[in-house]
Design a protein around this motif. Sequence first.
Motif, PDB file in Angstrom:
ATOM      1  N   ARG A   1       0.829  -1.209   0.000  1.00 21.04           N
ATOM      2  CA  ARG A   1       0.000   0.000   0.000  1.00 21.04           C
ATOM      3  C   ARG A   1       0.867   1.266   0.000  1.00 21.04           C
ATOM      4  O   ARG A   1       1.144   1.860   1.042  1.00 21.04           O
ATOM      5  CB  ARG A   1      -0.914  -0.010   1.214  1.00 21.04           C
ATOM      6  N   PRO A   2       1.339   1.672  -1.172  1.00 25.22           N
ATOM      7  CA  PRO A   2       2.096   2.925  -1.214  1.00 25.22           C
ATOM      8  C   PRO A   2       1.181   4.107  -0.888  1.00 25.22           C
ATOM      9  O   PRO A   2      -0.044   4.015  -1.019  1.00 25.22           O
ATOM     10  CB  PRO A   2       2.590   2.996  -2.657  1.00 25.22           C
ATOM     11  N   LEU A   3       1.790   5.192  -0.440  1.00 26.84           N
ATOM     12  CA  LEU A   3       1.014   6.394  -0.146  1.00 26.84           C
ATOM     13  C   LEU A   3       0.515   7.022  -1.440  1.00 26.84           C
ATOM     14  O   LEU A   3       1.229   7.060  -2.437  1.00 26.84           O
ATOM     15  CB  LEU A   3       1.863   7.395   0.635  1.00 26.84           C
ATOM     16  N   ARG A   4      -0.688   7.506  -1.388  1.00 26.57           N
ATOM     17  CA  ARG A   4      -1.294   8.187  -2.532  1.00 26.57           C
ATOM     18  C   ARG A   4      -1.207   9.694  -2.297  1.00 26.57           C
ATOM     19  O   ARG A   4      -0.842  10.150  -1.215  1.00 26.57           O
ATOM     20  CB  ARG A   4      -2.734   7.719  -2.696  1.00 26.57           C
ATOM     21  N   ARG A   5      -1.566  10.468  -3.284  1.00 25.65           N
ATOM     22  CA  ARG A   5      -1.456  11.934  -3.194  1.00 25.65           C
ATOM     23  C   ARG A   5      -2.176  12.462  -1.960  1.00 25.65           C
ATOM     24  O   ARG A   5      -1.629  13.279  -1.219  1.00 25.65           O
ATOM     25  CB  ARG A   5      -2.013  12.586  -4.470  1.00 25.65           C
ATOM     26  N   ALA A  18       5.735  14.353   7.633  1.00 25.09           N
ATOM     27  CA  ALA A  18       5.808  13.090   8.377  1.00 25.09           C
ATOM     28  C   ALA A  18       5.618  11.875   7.472  1.00 25.09           C
ATOM     29  O   ALA A  18       5.735  10.737   7.940  1.00 25.09           O
ATOM     30  CB  ALA A  18       4.756  13.074   9.476  1.00 25.09           C
ATOM     31  N   ALA A  19       5.352  12.086   6.194  1.00 24.79           N
ATOM     32  CA  ALA A  19       5.125  10.963   5.274  1.00 24.79           C
ATOM     33  C   ALA A  19       6.402  10.151   5.097  1.00 24.79           C
ATOM     34  O   ALA A  19       7.446  10.700   4.746  1.00 24.79           O
ATOM     35  CB  ALA A  19       4.639  11.481   3.922  1.00 24.79           C
ATOM     36  N   PRO A  20       6.335   8.844   5.347  1.00 20.61           N
ATOM     37  CA  PRO A  20       7.512   7.993   5.135  1.00 20.61           C
ATOM     38  C   PRO A  20       7.744   7.776   3.643  1.00 20.61           C
ATOM     39  O   PRO A  20       6.819   7.889   2.836  1.00 20.61           O
ATOM     40  CB  PRO A  20       7.137   6.683   5.823  1.00 20.61           C
TER      41      PRO A  20
END
Length: 134
Positions: free
Chosen positions: A40-44, A53-55
């Motif tokens: 689950r990669p981060l989305r926009r 704080a986004a890894p």
Amino acid sequence: MPSWEDVRRIALALPETTERPSYDGLPAWRVRDKPFVWERPLRRADLDALGDAAPDGPLLGVRVVDLGVKEALLADDPAVYLTTPHFDGYPAVLVRLDRINLSELTEVVTEAWYSRAPKRLAAAHRADQEPTNA
């Protein structure tokens, strides 16, 4: 640092687990067609919500039993576990693969499986895992 191959090995070792890409084509593991862990990669929207704080490392989505377990994991080790507004009200966390050790990853994936497996299948697996008294 555990790899996606470690996630795959741990998940597929659990009874009746299958690997099938999620709707976005990324790996996901299911028990009787119920997803319990997935890439689950981060989305926009996630990046916007998390800001600085986004890894930036690989993330594993993990189903948990309930929101209480979710809150406990987030409070216990915020360097490893995180969430985004997308998961508000949903019993799942994101796990930073670059921050979790293999033993804890095994436990988290196994508990995710238990949270989604049918009760009889879960009970049979738990019984198989208990040490026998000789």
